[in-house]
Design an enzyme around this catalytic site. Structure first.
Site, PDB file in Angstrom:
ATOM      1  N   THR A   6       0.837  -1.174   0.070  1.00  0.00           N
ATOM      2  CA  THR A   6      -0.096  -0.059  -0.042  1.00  0.00           C
ATOM      3  C   THR A   6       0.875   1.225   0.048  1.00  0.00           C
ATOM      4  OG1 THR A   6      -1.779  -1.095   1.345  1.00  0.00           O
ATOM      5  CG2 THR A   6      -1.840   1.091   1.319  1.00  0.00           C
ATOM      6  N   ASP A  51       1.327  -5.963  -4.757  1.00  0.00           N
ATOM      7  CA  ASP A  51       0.558  -6.170  -3.755  1.00  0.00           C
ATOM      8  C   ASP A  51       1.009  -7.423  -3.081  1.00  0.00           C
ATOM      9  OD1 ASP A  51      -1.723  -6.945  -1.912  1.00  0.00           O
ATOM     10  OD2 ASP A  51      -2.840  -5.606  -3.124  1.00  0.00           O
ATOM     11  N   SER A  52       1.164  -7.420  -1.656  1.00  0.00           N
ATOM     12  CA  SER A  52       1.816  -8.674  -1.130  1.00  0.00           C
ATOM     13  C   SER A  52       0.874  -9.842  -1.197  1.00  0.00           C
ATOM     14  CB  SER A  52       2.602  -8.394   0.202  1.00  0.00           C
ATOM     15  OG  SER A  52       1.548  -8.323   1.302  1.00  0.00           O
ATOM     16  N   THR A  59       1.391  -5.135   3.779  1.00  0.00           N
ATOM     17  CA  THR A  59       1.169  -5.631   5.209  1.00  0.00           C
ATOM     18  C   THR A  59       0.851  -7.073   5.197  1.00  0.00           C
ATOM     19  OG1 THR A  59      -0.871  -4.587   5.208  1.00  0.00           O
ATOM     20  CG2 THR A  59       0.803  -3.210   6.168  1.00  0.00           C
ATOM     21  N   ASP A  60      -0.067  -7.504   4.239  1.00  0.00           N
ATOM     22  CA  ASP A  60      -0.813  -8.608   4.182  1.00  0.00           C
ATOM     23  C   ASP A  60       0.014  -9.753   4.362  1.00  0.00           C
ATOM     24  OD1 ASP A  60      -3.015  -6.966   3.641  1.00  0.00           O
ATOM     25  OD2 ASP A  60      -3.273  -7.763   1.405  1.00  0.00           O
ATOM     26  N   THR A 112       2.541 -10.617  13.602  1.00  0.00           N
ATOM     27  CA  THR A 112       1.096 -11.131  12.952  1.00  0.00           C
ATOM     28  C   THR A 112       0.497  -9.743  12.767  1.00  0.00           C
ATOM     29  OG1 THR A 112      -0.440 -12.899  12.648  1.00  0.00           O
ATOM     30  CG2 THR A 112      -0.153 -11.795  14.703  1.00  0.00           C
ATOM     31  N   GLN A 142      -5.587 -21.803  16.702  1.00  0.00           N
ATOM     32  CA  GLN A 142      -6.261 -20.616  16.142  1.00  0.00           C
ATOM     33  C   GLN A 142      -6.178 -19.575  16.860  1.00  0.00           C
ATOM     34  OE1 GLN A 142     -10.416 -22.259  15.092  1.00  0.00           O
ATOM     35  NE2 GLN A 142      -9.424 -23.977  14.085  1.00  0.00           N
TER      36      GLN A 142
END
Ligand code: ASP
Length: 335
Positions: A12, A55-56, A87-88, A157, A271
């Site tokens: 971004t 875009d990652s 960032t993804d 994360t 999770q």
């Protein structure tokens, strides 16, 4: 002045709204980032290199390997590195680098932004300034710098798609934080072997990892079909909390046993982002362990999957692979 290499990979930070649908996409940088944020020149002598511009979400093993190559080629010429990254997938790249660059002795800082650098209310400027400043310091870590926090990359994360505070390090303290002063948590900085050589490795793009997430309506048969018919090299189960998997009606135990018989490693992550996998706590974890599954302890999902990929890439299997998966290799887990 310290020498810092800015490595552009996309995200971004360098995007703009474009035709025809006004969605954000990577655009060519007409000017370098340093021209947008000239203050950076007060912090270090900066040079820029373009590794790729994506875009990652489009990141592949090929891109990660390219990044390692760029760092390797420039390693001896700079005091620190700042990687501008989407960032993804930033935590995936950061985790991968932490395994692929062994005995790193320099700051390698990944950063990016939630809003493009061209936007008036961007978070990119501050993230860049902080990242470059950290890259001039004595911090031999592969780290993510975001929203005034410096986190070990294989512990970080992405936790928010809308907040400037987009990253967290749920199971490991911050390496540093920026307020009026920069506070560095020195005991959290990894040690470097004094005369050890820095070794660069690459991921094997041909490795196939199957990821399975437990949920009440899971149908284990689907995964059996994949394990039987595809060339699967490793399995990650993103299980409930402390590593629990179903063991009754929709039991995953035969699948884990099948993998063991086929010599396919099964690694259990959680999770729950905070806390650790403890397969001994509940019967639903213990049965998985008996069937041959391994615990990812307090590793992030990003760290667990890139570690498995790395170990498979260097040709480990069987007991040796199991030993290395459970070991702390790069500060990614607390034993
Ligand atoms: N989709 C973007 C990327 O990861 C998001 C960002 O950079 O914040 O490249």
């Amino acid at each position: 002045m310290k020498r810092v290499l800015l490595i552009h990979t996309g995200g971004t930070l360098g995007m703009a709204e474009g035709k025809p649908d006004n969605s954000l996409k990577p655009v060519q940088f007409q000017e370098s980032v340093v021209n947008f944020v000239p203050e950076l020149k007060q912090l270090a002598e900066i040079e820029t290199v373009f590794a790729f511009n994506i875009d990652s979400a489009n990141l592949t093993v090929r891109h990660i390997n390219k990044l390692v190559e760029v760092i390797k080629e420039n390693y001896e010429f700079y005091d620190g590195f700042v990687i501008i990254h989407g960032t993804d997938a930033m935590a995936y790249s950061g985790s991968a680098l932490s395994f692929l660059i062994e005995n790193n002795s320099k700051p390698i800082i990944l950063t990016g932004s939630q809003k493009p650098l061209r936007h008036i209310r961007t978070d990119a400027r501050l993230n860049l300034i902080n990242a470059v400043e950290f890259a001039t310091m004595d911090i031999p870590e592969i780290a993510i710098c975001f929203n005034s926090k410096l986190m070990r990359a294989n512990r970080a994360t992405k936790v928010s798609s809308g907040d400037f505070d987009a990253f967290d390090s749920p199971n490991f303290p911050l390496i540093a934080s920026v307020g009026v002063d920069i506070v560095v948590n020195n005991i959290c900085i990894g040690s470097v072997k004094p005369h050890g050589k820095t070794v660069f490795r690459f991921l094997d793009p041909a490795i196939n990892i199957l990821v399975l997430k437990t949920f009440p309506a899971i149908n284990p048969e689907i995964y059996f079909t994949l394990v039987n018919n595809q060339d699967i090299d490793g399995v990650i189960i993103e299980a409930y909390a402390t590593g629990n998997v179903p063991i009754l009606e929709n039991t995953l135990i035969p699948l884990i046993e099948k993998c063991r018989n086929l010599n396919i490693p099964v690694l259990i992550t959680s999770q729950a982002k905070k806390g650790r996998v403890n397969l001994k706590l509940y019967q639903c974890g213990k049965e998985a362990m008996r069937a041959g599954a391994l615990s990812a302890y307090d590793m992030t999902f990003e760290s667990a999957i890139t570690k498995l990929h790395y170990l498979l890439s260097i040709g480990l299997n069987g007991d040796e692979l199991r030993v290395f998966l459970s070991k702390n290799l790069s500060g990614e887990l607390t034993v």
